[in-house]
Design an enzyme around this catalytic site. Structure first.
Site, mmCIF file in Angstrom:
data_model
loop_
_atom_site.group_PDB
_atom_site.id
_atom_site.type_symbol
_atom_site.label_atom_id
_atom_site.label_comp_id
_atom_site.label_asym_id
_atom_site.label_seq_id
_atom_site.Cartn_x
_atom_site.Cartn_y
_atom_site.Cartn_z
ATOM 1 N N TYR A 51 1.007 -1.235 0.180
ATOM 2 C CA TYR A 51 -0.277 0.122 0.055
ATOM 3 C C TYR A 51 0.882 1.205 -0.054
ATOM 4 O O TYR A 51 1.876 1.385 0.719
ATOM 5 C CB TYR A 51 -0.741 -0.098 1.381
ATOM 6 C CG TYR A 51 -2.286 -0.196 0.892
ATOM 7 C CD1 TYR A 51 -3.049 0.776 0.009
ATOM 8 C CD2 TYR A 51 -3.171 -1.087 1.148
ATOM 9 C CE1 TYR A 51 -4.224 0.845 -0.363
ATOM 10 C CE2 TYR A 51 -4.297 -1.366 0.705
ATOM 11 C CZ TYR A 51 -4.997 -0.462 -0.089
ATOM 12 O OH TYR A 51 -6.200 -0.532 -0.332
ATOM 13 N N GLU A 53 -0.631 4.656 -0.717
ATOM 14 C CA GLU A 53 -1.330 6.007 -0.934
ATOM 15 C C GLU A 53 -0.528 7.375 -0.821
ATOM 16 O O GLU A 53 0.399 7.304 0.018
ATOM 17 C CB GLU A 53 -2.584 6.177 -0.091
ATOM 18 C CG GLU A 53 -3.807 5.096 -0.165
ATOM 19 C CD GLU A 53 -4.897 5.241 0.861
ATOM 20 O OE1 GLU A 53 -4.490 5.890 1.751
ATOM 21 O OE2 GLU A 53 -5.776 4.201 0.558
ATOM 22 N N ASP A 206 -6.656 12.449 -25.495
ATOM 23 C CA ASP A 206 -6.402 11.139 -24.938
ATOM 24 C C ASP A 206 -5.809 10.559 -25.985
ATOM 25 O O ASP A 206 -6.437 10.027 -27.096
ATOM 26 C CB ASP A 206 -7.928 10.837 -24.671
ATOM 27 C CG ASP A 206 -8.003 9.382 -24.376
ATOM 28 O OD1 ASP A 206 -6.974 8.735 -24.504
ATOM 29 O OD2 ASP A 206 -8.945 8.774 -23.993
ATOM 30 N N THR A 232 -3.758 5.412 -21.955
ATOM 31 C CA THR A 232 -3.918 3.815 -21.429
ATOM 32 C C THR A 232 -2.321 3.563 -21.708
ATOM 33 O O THR A 232 -1.592 4.024 -22.611
ATOM 34 C CB THR A 232 -4.806 3.108 -22.134
ATOM 35 O OG1 THR A 232 -4.454 3.083 -23.534
ATOM 36 C CG2 THR A 232 -6.131 3.382 -21.685
ATOM 37 N N LYS A 235 -2.088 -0.396 -25.049
ATOM 38 C CA LYS A 235 -2.363 -0.492 -26.442
ATOM 39 C C LYS A 235 -1.225 -0.546 -27.303
ATOM 40 O O LYS A 235 -0.389 -1.310 -27.088
ATOM 41 C CB LYS A 235 -3.318 0.687 -26.800
ATOM 42 C CG LYS A 235 -4.599 0.425 -25.956
ATOM 43 C CD LYS A 235 -5.708 1.420 -26.316
ATOM 44 C CE LYS A 235 -6.993 1.157 -25.815
ATOM 45 N NZ LYS A 235 -7.331 1.781 -24.480
ATOM 46 N N ARG A 241 -1.862 -3.213 -18.415
ATOM 47 C CA ARG A 241 -3.008 -2.231 -18.440
ATOM 48 C C ARG A 241 -2.900 -1.350 -17.109
ATOM 49 O O ARG A 241 -2.530 -1.640 -16.026
ATOM 50 C CB ARG A 241 -4.225 -3.182 -17.753
ATOM 51 C CG ARG A 241 -4.370 -4.475 -18.918
ATOM 52 C CD ARG A 241 -5.875 -4.926 -18.579
ATOM 53 N NE ARG A 241 -6.768 -4.211 -19.389
ATOM 54 C CZ ARG A 241 -6.809 -4.528 -20.865
ATOM 55 N NH1 ARG A 241 -6.055 -5.409 -21.455
ATOM 56 N NH2 ARG A 241 -7.628 -3.640 -21.587
HETATM 57 N N1 PLP Z 1 -9.526 6.311 -24.151
HETATM 58 C C1 PLP Z 1 -9.576 5.704 -25.417
HETATM 59 C C2 PLP Z 1 -9.110 6.613 -26.720
HETATM 60 C C3 PLP Z 1 -9.700 4.458 -25.552
HETATM 61 O O1 PLP Z 1 -9.863 3.847 -26.825
HETATM 62 C C4 PLP Z 1 -9.896 3.610 -24.353
HETATM 63 C C5 PLP Z 1 -10.258 2.289 -24.456
HETATM 64 O O2 PLP Z 1 -10.263 1.725 -25.421
HETATM 65 C C6 PLP Z 1 -9.945 4.298 -23.174
HETATM 66 C C7 PLP Z 1 -9.666 5.601 -23.098
HETATM 67 C C8 PLP Z 1 -10.401 3.464 -21.984
HETATM 68 O O3 PLP Z 1 -9.348 2.779 -21.448
HETATM 69 P P1 PLP Z 1 -9.756 1.807 -20.378
HETATM 70 O O4 PLP Z 1 -10.418 0.551 -20.963
HETATM 71 O O5 PLP Z 1 -8.275 1.377 -19.934
HETATM 72 O O6 PLP Z 1 -10.402 2.439 -19.367
#
Ligand code: PLP
Length: 433
Positions: A51, A53, A206, A232, A235, A241
């Site tokens: 842990y 935090e 994002d 993320t 990918k 993950r």
């Molecule tokens: N943002 C985008 C552009 C995504 O394609 C995804 C998932 O496919 C996410 C966020 C969300 O990620 P997670 O599935 O890890 O919550």
């Protein structure tokens, strides 16, 4: 109890079956990849027991000297992976995944019911960018914030920046979100920056899908124009993950992003960080600086181009007419079939991809397209030639789907699914061939 086979053969067997499935299939889901043994070793380590935090040096638990060392290393590597100056950019590596990372940003810089604009889900955006239907606010983002999605120009398949500008001028969002889950082109960051500046909005990217490409500089660099960049880590970046949030260190629109975002992650929305994931992420980010990683990302893009060209040669319509990144979006509607049926037939042949809505679709459950990605099979060593064969296999699957559709009584997708999984399905040998 150390050994999984002995202590829990049931779970061991399920893992083995999944491993076999991954090994056997052509993995073409654009958001998936195969991470390295080294990453998995870190994720499966004792780091999961701790842990911690808080942030390095400021924890709410004792015994964190090594966890601090790990998180600082991970942060440094994260900035290095995207060639960022630590004086100008900071990063939080604790988000548990992509959706939580995005929600953490929203709660950091917005008040409940502030206005946001992200790409609409049926046009390639992600749920967490504010998706809602006329009947329902589907995601937490659209429940807690007022969302007005922007869309593609359906005639070109490209983001309609003119419409985004017009709508933003009227709607006056506090946040504009770039980035997508199913968009085969880059975003025009300079244009989006201008629009955000004109209405006094934050600009966030994002880059979940393309973070590997951005790191290797085979996609445009969002950091030059955006205030905040989320991603993320599992990918195209090929890590465990998880999620990350990058933020400018200088105040933006009067907000100290560093403290707002760090506080939104903890204690705002999360408790203890997943240190095993942070360990795996650090390993992944070290790899991201290697020449092999850059070569891999170049291959991801060239393989995807080869796939796109072959599909177009075979007569398929691709949304936006091609691809600049790691995915293609095939519009199957001109053939009179949908993505759900094709996904099912290909799945039976161990070709794994996903049905996807394409601009103009009426239904998300029976969408008109499929999304095909190159990252995972590029990790498995596929080159352009193999991706040409992948296009040919998909074509064969589409032909079988068309034939099968003719033999099914009733036009419902459920009837089709029932029929093709029954022992009487006459084309099964060709599917499995
Ligand atoms: N943002 C985008 C552009 C995504 O394609 C995804 C998932 O496919 C996410 C966020 C969300 O990620 P997670 O599935 O890890 O919550």
């Amino acid at each position: 109890d150390d050994n999984l086979s002995e202590s829990d053969p049931e779970v061991r067997t399920i893992i083995d079956k999944e491993k076999n499935r991954q090994f056997r299939s052509l993995e073409l889901i654009a958001s998936e990849n195969f991470t390295s043994r080294a990453v998995m070793e870190a994720v499966g380590s004792c780091l999961t027991n701790k842990y911690s935090e808080g942030l390095p040096g400021k924890r709410y638990y004792g015994g964190n000297e090594y966890i601090d060392e790990l998180e600082v290393l991970c942060q440094k590597r994260a900035l290095a992976a995207f060639s960022l100056d630590a004086k100008k950019w900071g990063v939080n590596v604790q988000p548990l995944s992509g959706s939580p990372a995005n929600f953490e940003v929203y709660t950091a810089i917005l008040n409940p019911h502030d206005r946001i604009m992200g790409l609409d889900l049926p046009h390639g955006g992600h749920l967490s960018h504010g998706f809602m239907t006329p009947k329902r606010r589907v995601s937490g983002t659209s429940i807690y914030f007022e969302s007005m999605p922007y869309r593609l120009d359906e005639s070109t398949g490209l983001v309609d920046y003119d419409m985004l500008e017009k709508t933003a001028t009227l709607f006056r969002p506090k946040l504009i979100i770039a980035g997508a889950s199913a968009y085969p082109r880059d975003f025009d960051y300079p244009r989006m920056r201008k629009i955000a500046d004109a209405v006094g909005a934050f600009l966030m990217m994002d880059m979940a899908h393309i973070s590997g490409l951005v790191s290797a500089a085979v996609a445009a660099n969002p950091f030059e124009y955006c205030d905040i960049v989320t991603t993320t880590t599992h990918k195209s970046l090929r890590g465990p993950r998880g999620g990350m949030i990058f933020f400018r260190k200088d105040p933006v629109l009067g907000v100290d992003l560093e403290s707002a975002i760090n506080n939104a992650v903890f204690p705002g929305l999360q408790g203890g960080p997943h240190n095993h994931t942070i360990g795996g992420l650090a390993v992944c980010l070290k790899n991201a600086k290697s020449p092999e990683f850059k070569a891999y990302q170049n291959k991801v893009v060239s393989n995807c181009r080869a796939l796109a060209s072959r599909l177009m040669e075979l007569g398929y319509k691709l949304v936006s007419g091609g691809s600049d990144n790691h995915l293609v979006l095939v519009d199957l509607r001109p053939l009179g079939i949908d993505g759900a049926r094709v996904e099912k037939i290909l799945d039976m042949a161990s070709i794994t991809l996903n049905k996807n809505s394409v601009p103009g679709d009426k239904s998300a459950l029976v969408p008109g397209g499929i999304r095909i990605g190159s990252p995972a099979m590029t990790t498995r060593g596929f080159r352009e030639d193999e991706f040409v064969s992948v296009a040919d296999f998909i074509h064969e699957g589409v032909q079988i789907t068309l034939e099968a559709k003719k033999s099914v009584s009733g036009s419902k997708v459920q009837d089709f699914m029932k029929f093709v999984t029954s022992p009487d399905f006459p084309l099964i040998d060709r599917v499995l061939d």
